[in-house]
Design a protein around this motif. Sequence first.
Motif, short mmCIF file in Angstrom:
data_model
loop_
_atom_site.label_atom_id
_atom_site.label_comp_id
_atom_site.label_asym_id
_atom_site.label_seq_id
_atom_site.Cartn_x
_atom_site.Cartn_y
_atom_site.Cartn_z
N GLY A 1 13.92 6.48 -13.34
CA GLY A 1 12.60 6.81 -12.80
C GLY A 1 11.90 5.62 -12.14
O GLY A 1 10.77 5.75 -11.69
N LEU A 2 12.57 4.47 -12.10
CA LEU A 2 11.86 3.26 -11.69
C LEU A 2 11.93 2.98 -10.20
O LEU A 2 12.94 3.24 -9.55
CB LEU A 2 12.44 2.05 -12.44
N GLU A 3 10.87 2.41 -9.70
CA GLU A 3 10.84 1.85 -8.35
C GLU A 3 10.45 0.38 -8.47
O GLU A 3 9.82 -0.02 -9.45
CB GLU A 3 9.85 2.62 -7.47
N GLY A 4 10.78 -0.38 -7.44
CA GLY A 4 10.70 -1.84 -7.54
C GLY A 4 9.31 -2.41 -7.77
O GLY A 4 9.16 -3.48 -8.35
N GLY A 5 8.27 -1.69 -7.36
CA GLY A 5 6.92 -2.20 -7.52
C GLY A 5 6.29 -1.78 -8.84
O GLY A 5 5.18 -2.19 -9.18
N TYR A 6 7.04 -0.96 -9.61
CA TYR A 6 6.51 -0.42 -10.86
C TYR A 6 6.39 -1.50 -11.93
O TYR A 6 7.18 -2.44 -11.97
CB TYR A 6 7.44 0.69 -11.34
N SER A 7 5.43 -1.33 -12.80
CA SER A 7 5.37 -2.18 -13.98
C SER A 7 4.67 -1.41 -15.09
O SER A 7 3.91 -0.48 -14.81
CB SER A 7 4.61 -3.47 -13.67
N SER A 8 4.99 -1.79 -16.33
CA SER A 8 4.28 -1.15 -17.45
C SER A 8 4.31 -2.09 -18.64
O SER A 8 5.08 -3.05 -18.67
CB SER A 8 4.93 0.19 -17.82
N GLY A 9 3.46 -1.78 -19.60
CA GLY A 9 3.34 -2.62 -20.78
C GLY A 9 4.57 -2.58 -21.67
O GLY A 9 4.69 -3.37 -22.60
N GLY A 10 5.48 -1.65 -21.41
CA GLY A 10 6.68 -1.53 -22.24
C GLY A 10 7.94 -2.02 -21.54
O GLY A 10 9.04 -1.75 -22.02
N LEU A 11 7.77 -2.69 -20.41
CA LEU A 11 8.93 -3.07 -19.60
C LEU A 11 8.91 -4.57 -19.33
O LEU A 11 7.98 -5.08 -18.71
CB LEU A 11 8.91 -2.28 -18.28
N GLY A 12 9.92 -5.28 -19.81
CA GLY A 12 10.04 -6.72 -19.60
C GLY A 12 11.34 -7.05 -18.90
O GLY A 12 11.91 -6.21 -18.21
N PHE A 13 11.83 -8.25 -19.09
CA PHE A 13 13.09 -8.65 -18.45
C PHE A 13 13.62 -9.94 -19.05
O PHE A 13 12.91 -10.65 -19.77
CB PHE A 13 12.91 -8.81 -16.94
N ARG A 14 14.86 -10.22 -18.77
CA ARG A 14 15.46 -11.52 -19.06
C ARG A 14 16.38 -11.85 -17.90
O ARG A 14 16.70 -10.98 -17.08
CB ARG A 14 16.20 -11.50 -20.40
N CYS A 15 16.79 -13.10 -17.81
CA CYS A 15 17.60 -13.52 -16.67
C CYS A 15 19.06 -13.72 -17.06
O CYS A 15 19.40 -13.90 -18.23
CB CYS A 15 17.06 -14.83 -16.08
#
Lengths: 393, 264
Positions: free
Chosen positions: B248-262
């Motif tokens: 369901g994601l698009e590149g500009g999306y963000s939310s309080g439950g979505l993070g990342f690592r490298c």
Amino acid sequence: MRNNSGSIPLNVIFIAAAAFVALAVGVALYGDRTPASAGQGATDGHVHDLTINQPTLQKVALNDPEDSLPVDELPIVKGVLGYAPNVAPPVNRDYRAHVQVELEVTELVKEIAPGVEYRFWTFGDTVPGPMIRVRHGDYVTFTLQNHPSSMMPHNIDLHAVSGQGGGAEATLISPGQQATFAFTALNPGVYIYHCATAPVGMHIANGMYGLIVVEPKEGWAEVDHEFYVVQGDFYTKGDFGEKGLQEFDMQRAIDEDAAYVVFNGNVESMTGDNALFVEAGDTVRLFLGNGGPNLSSSFHVIGEIFDEVWVEAGDLKNYNVQTTLIPAGGAAVAEFTIDVPGTYNMVDHAIFRAFNKGAIGQIVAVGDENASIFSDRISIAPYDPDAAETTGR
Amino acid sequence: MTHVLRFLIGLTLGLAATQLAAARAQGAQPAAPGPAMVEIPGGPVELLFPVEGEEPVEVAPFRIDVLPVTNAEFLAFVEAHPEWARSAVPQVFAGPGYLAGWAGDLDLGALDPAAPATQVSWFAAAAYCEARGARLPTEAEWELVASAGLEGPRGVDEPGYRERVLTLTTNRAPVPGPVGQGEPNHYGVHDLHGLVWEWVFDVGSSMATGDSRSEGDRRLQLVCGGGSAGAVDKSDYAAFLRYAFRSGLEGGYSSGGLGFRCAG
């Protein structure tokens, strides 16, 4: 499911053409036998029209001149939602409208039984989700909103929709997003809606279902009470009644081994102070749904007979029904007059579900007794067959 | 599928932007050292919805962050790269939810500096990793790491693995706590399931597989009643949740439950 290549196989065209011809012949032969007149005879005198395969052609929408009105000329109506056990109000319109419906998805912890909490995924904070009510032929703009605090993506598949996934693909949204799609309500009836995001079973098992009612253009006969009751089965790590926050149990769901089978999302949703109160002599219409995900409902009201059941919530009427089946992902409508006062227990008559898993609700009718219909106990006396034999000699 | 097109266009723009940001960064200061990474031996990865006729994805050896990127780390990044500040970033790279929980451009407000950085768009996450000389992990890489159990590289071989991952996934705190609190997996990597969702480089692949037919099919499998018909493992509910979330994601999306690592 249609393939995506865009070309339609030749045999499909043949089948479609044949079906169209058959339909046209059917209309020519039986088109004048409108469902309204058939229904009239049946309800008035209980003279049942047993014609099989009677072409009801309810799916006319689009034949009616009003249905060809451009959408932007339709009056805009805000959809009013009904929170169980209350229904959404009857549409009470004799014209086509552009109905705008907004529904919010949330994830929240609530009680499923006293002292037992569950992390529900909901439409509109409630299980079942709110009732949506429109009129046959209405153009509906549907907006689904996923609350920013949600963890999961969600969507909605409305069984009242003719089109891809019932809107599932169009409405797939991440937390903090909303999506809108539109449809025309082509078929009257009562339909389940549910979340259809993978894993679908889990979204449904967590409570994501409700009813959308598509009233026929002529509406329905008035009754004294309409209620909204939806059954669902729940799969928790702990057994029935085990206190505390209970987690979803995946294996139990796959095994169809429900810990809870409840009406309206809670074992006490319609018992005690929450019972549905009516007066003796009142007419009652129950909009019944079954979200599942697994179990079909053998819906019965103890001490009542359904005068009329709209089988599977379609056009087929059945009369004098004791127990009606509501398939998972399906609905039914039951109408009856409560003749005498009493407490009438609604149950899934797969009866261990009622007494051991929570599938019980109550209609309480108050009013004057009518001994000619039902006398309470007239007498009680000792009974001893042996003693009776002895005295007989 | 206009949104896919939109996303791909955005993706191209975003890559250009991250190159730009990286170039600027190089002039300004050396890349931050970043948190510890571990070596992951490559291998075949069976995705939940394999493309018919294709072999399992073969992943080459790579390195990945042991922990998700934290608020403190992301704040340092924004300080060094003010073009990613909330008030400066173009809307196409970060929607309205971007860093919405921060009190200001360079102020975390009430957020825990040790908690994972969330409300970060794909573009911002990719730029962060780029600035560190790293990149986002691919979906296959992420799934390879996440499929490890506590004892070995194949979690499914350990009793209760699926249930544990599903519980971790569905019982997350609404506001994520500090990173690194949970038990690390076999590779020594933390917080893959119990804290936040995570961006992957090819996030769109949950719906865009490059083949327009399988693309549609895969998305339909994730959102329609057909459900798990094409899935390799029909009882891996946590995987369904992850793939559905990504789809369901698009590149500009963000939310309080979505993070990342490298990864690198």
